[in-house]
Design an enzyme around this catalytic site. Sequence first.
Site, short mmCIF file in Angstrom:
data_model
loop_
_atom_site.label_atom_id
_atom_site.label_comp_id
_atom_site.label_asym_id
_atom_site.label_seq_id
_atom_site.Cartn_x
_atom_site.Cartn_y
_atom_site.Cartn_z
CB CYS C 8 -8.37 0.98 -41.63
SG CYS C 8 -10.10 1.15 -41.35
N GLY C 34 -5.70 5.77 -45.74
CA GLY C 34 -6.77 6.49 -45.03
C GLY C 34 -6.20 7.73 -44.40
CB CYS C 245 -8.20 -7.55 -50.98
SG CYS C 245 -8.62 -6.10 -51.96
CB CYS C 391 -15.35 -3.95 -51.81
SG CYS C 391 -14.35 -4.87 -50.62
CB CYS C 442 -11.28 -11.60 -52.62
SG CYS C 442 -12.88 -10.77 -52.84
CB CYS C 445 -14.41 -5.06 -56.76
SG CYS C 445 -12.64 -5.34 -56.95
#
Lengths: 471, 471, 471, 471
Positions: C8, C34, C245, C391, C442, C445
């Site tokens: 999003c 998105g 992220c 994720c 983070c 992944c």
Amino acid sequence: MSQARESCGVFGIYGHCDAAELCYLGIFALQHRGQESAGIASSDGQRIRCHRGMGLVSRIFDKNTLDQLHNPMAIGHTRYSTTGSSLPINTQPVVAEYSQGQIAIAHNGNLINAPLLRRTYEAHGSIFHTTSDTEVIIHLLAKPDHVIKPDPLAHVLNHVQGAFSLIIMLPDRIIAARDPHGIRPLALGRMGTGTYCVASETCSFDIVGAQYLRDVEPGEIVELDHRGMTSRYFCQPGQVTPAHCVFELVYFADPASLVFGQNVHTTRLKLGRQLAIEQPAKADAVISIPDSGRCPAMGFSQESGLPYVRGFVRSHYVGRTFIEPSQEMRDISVKMKLNVIRESIKGKRVVVVDDSIVRGTTTRAKMRSLRQAGAKEIHLRISCPPVRRPCYYGVDFPSSDELLAHDRTVEQISEFLDVDSLGYLSQEGMLSCMDQPADHFCAACFSGQYCVAVDPQVSKYSMERNQLHMF
Amino acid sequence: MSQARESCGVFGIYGHCDAAELCYLGIFALQHRGQESAGIASSDGQRIRCHRGMGLVSRIFDKNTLDQLHNPMAIGHTRYSTTGSSLPINTQPVVAEYSQGQIAIAHNGNLINAPLLRRTYEAHGSIFHTTSDTEVIIHLLAKPDHVIKPDPLAHVLNHVQGAFSLIIMLPDRIIAARDPHGIRPLALGRMGTGTYCVASETCSFDIVGAQYLRDVEPGEIVELDHRGMTSRYFCQPGQVTPAHCVFELVYFADPASLVFGQNVHTTRLKLGRQLAIEQPAKADAVISIPDSGRCPAMGFSQESGLPYVRGFVRSHYVGRTFIEPSQEMRDISVKMKLNVIRESIKGKRVVVVDDSIVRGTTTRAKMRSLRQAGAKEIHLRISCPPVRRPCYYGVDFPSSDELLAHDRTVEQISEFLDVDSLGYLSQEGMLSCMDQPADHFCAACFSGQYCVAVDPQVSKYSMERNQLHMF
Amino acid sequence: MSQARESCGVFGIYGHCDAAELCYLGIFALQHRGQESAGIASSDGQRIRCHRGMGLVSRIFDKNTLDQLHNPMAIGHTRYSTTGSSLPINTQPVVAEYSQGQIAIAHNGNLINAPLLRRTYEAHGSIFHTTSDTEVIIHLLAKPDHVIKPDPLAHVLNHVQGAFSLIIMLPDRIIAARDPHGIRPLALGRMGTGTYCVASETCSFDIVGAQYLRDVEPGEIVELDHRGMTSRYFCQPGQVTPAHCVFELVYFADPASLVFGQNVHTTRLKLGRQLAIEQPAKADAVISIPDSGRCPAMGFSQESGLPYVRGFVRSHYVGRTFIEPSQEMRDISVKMKLNVIRESIKGKRVVVVDDSIVRGTTTRAKMRSLRQAGAKEIHLRISCPPVRRPCYYGVDFPSSDELLAHDRTVEQISEFLDVDSLGYLSQEGMLSCMDQPADHFCAACFSGQYCVAVDPQVSKYSMERNQLHMF
Amino acid sequence: MSQARESCGVFGIYGHCDAAELCYLGIFALQHRGQESAGIASSDGQRIRCHRGMGLVSRIFDKNTLDQLHNPMAIGHTRYSTTGSSLPINTQPVVAEYSQGQIAIAHNGNLINAPLLRRTYEAHGSIFHTTSDTEVIIHLLAKPDHVIKPDPLAHVLNHVQGAFSLIIMLPDRIIAARDPHGIRPLALGRMGTGTYCVASETCSFDIVGAQYLRDVEPGEIVELDHRGMTSRYFCQPGQVTPAHCVFELVYFADPASLVFGQNVHTTRLKLGRQLAIEQPAKADAVISIPDSGRCPAMGFSQESGLPYVRGFVRSHYVGRTFIEPSQEMRDISVKMKLNVIRESIKGKRVVVVDDSIVRGTTTRAKMRSLRQAGAKEIHLRISCPPVRRPCYYGVDFPSSDELLAHDRTVEQISEFLDVDSLGYLSQEGMLSCMDQPADHFCAACFSGQYCVAVDPQVSKYSMERNQLHMF
């Protein structure tokens, strides 16, 4: 640059069971040459069928329409035209019937003497459904005097003047022909035994998996039929000096294409290098206007040693702003296409490279974006000379009055665009980057020297003034 | 009945500031004559503009397209064609340019000698973009021999044979003309000083608020321009016996229209009464097949004294069934259009009135619905004779082989439809309901007696076989 | 890379007369996050209105819909989802009514404990219309126990776990909030006195003309209303270590954006330089996979000194191939997007730089194009480590089985892609290019170390398995 | 009459391999009850899928969407709503998930106490996504107190007041239920062993080929599942006096349907006969307003002996006028729907029969058309009493102020419509035409006597005032 528009891209394929589908892919790959209307005509060997429409290729065709065109030979056309003359009636291929049967024509170029021929034929009782030059060619072919000639097509092509890269389909064959000056490109390709392609640019061969063979030569007629490929000349080679449109290499063609036998991307890199030699700049970085300026910008960077930096991000989406025009909202529509990477620009002296300037209005907006993002100095470099004159051979420039450079000096242009310096590539410098001799190219839009004389009374505009207003 | 299709409806209006908008309303009201494509051409006095498209009138035009056509004169056309020849290239009005300038034509009818003329013109070098008769007329007008005649249009109209109700627009005038037999209708109306209309049917006058004046006479040319309305004849009145298409009154025209000067609804009531006299039935009630059978069914009820009962409800929605064909699902698509009112039918002996039978397949499905709803006896009555022959003057019947009555007796048809009795109106009976003498009508589709001789070698089908396959 | 999908993009604006129109521009600029559905909700201060739809932003909204949303505050959302769960019911903003009135929420992220909360609420009688986490948040807010808390929103946000960058609209205000780890980005901007924006990325500020102020901090709630901007924390700063992220900077975000306070383009240049240090290659030139690989490729070129060359041309048109799959046609759809510039590649040893590999299938097709164009050696370099794990915080990777690197060594991947060498950037190298300490990101992944514990029994997939099948 | 709108049509089918396709046909046949949105939910026995949209049934569904719904059971809904509340969020069937799994509901009717229940549930923490009554029912079913009841559905249906004809689908069954007064119709049909239908009207059974069995009784719950059809009552038969909506028979229902066990067409014929007895007129002919007035006009003609004549032709095309409103153009849009057959009217005294008058504006325009066509006298006869009060049970009348008869006497109405005489059928006369006793019908819109007490504070309008403005 985005305001000069090539009129057309043409594609033809003979001898493949998926001819219409491949033709769709071929004109898809040529949409940079024209994206306002398109059409495909195909033949089963006896009858020609056709589907045409306004808009992008992907909107005009679907599985169903292509199924109806499923035949072993097909020709296609994709076309641009300015708002005023964007007429459905002029969508190509033109398909008609005359005494010799059906004929379909896809045409890239512009005929200088079409208005005159049209008047003559009207006086003899002909009626016209379109305002395109292409219809004139069919009238010439249909004339009883011409029909009986040994080679009616050769005879007719000697009567028309100007630029033409033609792909003609008769029910049982495809014929490609190119004007004696070879103004517009036209390339031949092969896909296997008995399967041949012909197209404006070789980038369409890549997508269908065809091999580039050679160009259709100026003055040559190539026929593709059950016998394979045969060639003849309606105008002997060497009789006329070539006048290839240099703007194809500077701006129109796809970087992946070969045009006039030379690679477009490589040529543009050379133009950028030559530009760096002729118009150096004290700066921190080189950026390009996407996507047109990318090749010459890389060349400029290589020659100048200045780092090539990404200054703009181009959006892949199409959108409109629905807000009433106002001071605060003015430049939004440019930003919806191009966003500046502030960090690449801020506090820097940047060389901005583009391939050309036509009207100059969007260029000005882009320069303003760079200022707003904090550029310290803007040095605009253009990889061709100022565009000052109209083209009568198929490039859809705006009228002279709207050409930014028409009656302005470089200083005045620089002031209008509000840049710290502005440098154009010289005509000699530009032509020195070509693989063929300088006098084999038409550079009339820069120099005003036209290879085919234009009667100002019967210019292409005279036909437009008389156009049938259909929409 | 629903499988015979009139080719066209035409409408023209001169001298109104909202001419294009009113023309839109005019062709909207004529869609029962053709609903597969439509177009409007308008003129500002100097240039003609045109917009055409496939589909319903309401889909083809919107505020924007009508704004672009905003002019003081306009002509329009709405058209039907069978699937095979439903070609965008044949969409009308046809607009072309010739030595005398622009011309737009909207045509209802069919020219018998168009294929022959086309071949002749092709031999002389003409090229054709469409497969329509209308283009032939423009070629005739453009011929240098004809252009110099004192009245070129009159001259040309004497060369074409068959049915034509024409509305022609030149940049500064509208011209209406009708063939000497007056096969198709064409009516004149007035909206105020200097504002005139011309249309296939007067129902279009009602919607725009025009007054019916009179018909354009067989052989007459009416011009509408700044001088008002002027008339002349290309074929002297009385020289040719009229041959008005009786099927217009039996089936095609809108019940609210005057056609050939007589009211359609009233005529159909008379046909129903005559049918009751000729083909009485012992029954409990009369029902009609909506909507075509409603007028004659009311007449049948009035004459016979049998109560007129509502047997079917017609859906106002268009839909498709997405289920694979199977025994159980067979008749669904008919039911999606027409649902039976079981209570009107159950246990009753019903007279079912329709205006005609062409192929007979949907009629059979409707009879089956009535049986399933519990009808005790079905007496089918048709308010015209059996349709046995094709029409060469503009009605788009299926080919002879597909006409149910082509090679069947009434008994065989009755058996095919599975009805208890079947009665057709006689040709004499039908013609006795007309306001003009019986010999002023064409009834060739019933009798095979054609008013204009048809060379079977050059029938309308020959042109279709040679059509340009464009879609 | 093109197969990992951010779920999003969110945008909100308070205090501007053209709020809905600017919100449209804002989500337009966020479509790279998105592009399968979008929506805008706006408020006049008392009532919330909303319009949502499937497809591109430019298709969903037009002048008319934006006029209906014309209000001084608006929030918008643009969303991607894999085919299986692309449900209209999940289109955002979610709008609902509860005891405190109307509420609209636009959410970027993924809540780990949403399935558990959902089960609990269902057990207490709640009903769910969507399968989205966002609906869970509204149920939490509506709970009578929560409504009476001094700060119900703060209370609720302490109950949900995972990633959330939220923009909430009540009839009279806009509220932005971000999870304590700050997993997804959320930036604040200002447009003038009393006019504030909040968005996933700052590239949307550029298009509407807003100034970037700062990020919404992890654990912060920012309210925009008639008093201006006020801030509070539902989780004290410093209490939780950030876990931004890293994939946002590597792949998702627009190069022109600031994300987590650092410029995306600059970061990617650094990643490319670091890649050249860690994974050098003996080659003649560096090319990029457009557009994702362009930034790191330029960095690789700068560090390695190898010339940066244009190897691919990206098409600006969208199209499909309608040909039945066959040996000869296999790679056409890739070529319709990317065409190779043969002259840049032929006979050369090329370093190809991309930002990541997910499934690897299109990467393989692109490598094949390069081989066909005559590349002598292909050295593929990726500016992040192998993607090996799913994720749970809002990136829509395919399932582990479909991740190319999930159970393959670099050698195996190299073999699968048929390249001469393959080099990935190390995790340390990647994190060394960030402006914040390595442990503030983070990288689950790549590493499998998740900042918020995931109960494998109640993973995000469990909700998908239970989804309402609506489409 | 055309301004009163039924809210909904519902259809369900259990046990057929083509359930979704037949459901599509079923709601297609019910579009006269609502044509602004529609939806179908189907189940494979375990999961429910749903597709809904705005517009006509034929636009919302295509082969592809029906294929995705291909399942052995399906329920559908078609819906009308006035412009203001035409909200996509209210499109049905409503599908939700609660503690017992998935549920889909299609609802025709209006719950009197829905606003009150909604407030109560909101106070307990529930959130609402729609403004429909139907969502309230699902909240009631989900309540933990209710879930544990022996028959939760029966329990819940005893809590809601007003009109409801419900079709509910759980993953493995379809359940139909009807309010104790039986206000709205709901019929049961059978298609073969184990295949059952349920629908608002039997006309939908005709199209799918089902046999009418009986009505779902007031207070009854019918379950359709693998065991076949089972029945139970949540409210004992006889406990409540029926209050069938008489307006269904007067206006809404399709003439081919059985409603409350009686044929609609036959009933309307009786209404017309009774009208002729009560309100005779000295006239030359009877005409009807198509299509609504056709049945009673035929009855009036039969009773009075006056000939039934066709006065209007209804267009089958939908169109708009694009002309600026002006004196001359005022009535065009009415004429685009209805054209007068001048010959039927001119110089005559006509009785015009319609089924009802709501606002009166289009009726006035129609009367004006008749005058313009030359009607000598116009005697308007209406086959029901004046509509004076709103309906709280599912008929979407305009507000009281807009009802022509709300505060006008018959004389005032006659003057407004400019007719020579006006006669309404009496309430006693109307009810005398019904097959059941007069006190088994609700005639509140005429009399103001409501069968279920309406708290004016919590009327249906209160919910509308609080609606979520989504579109």
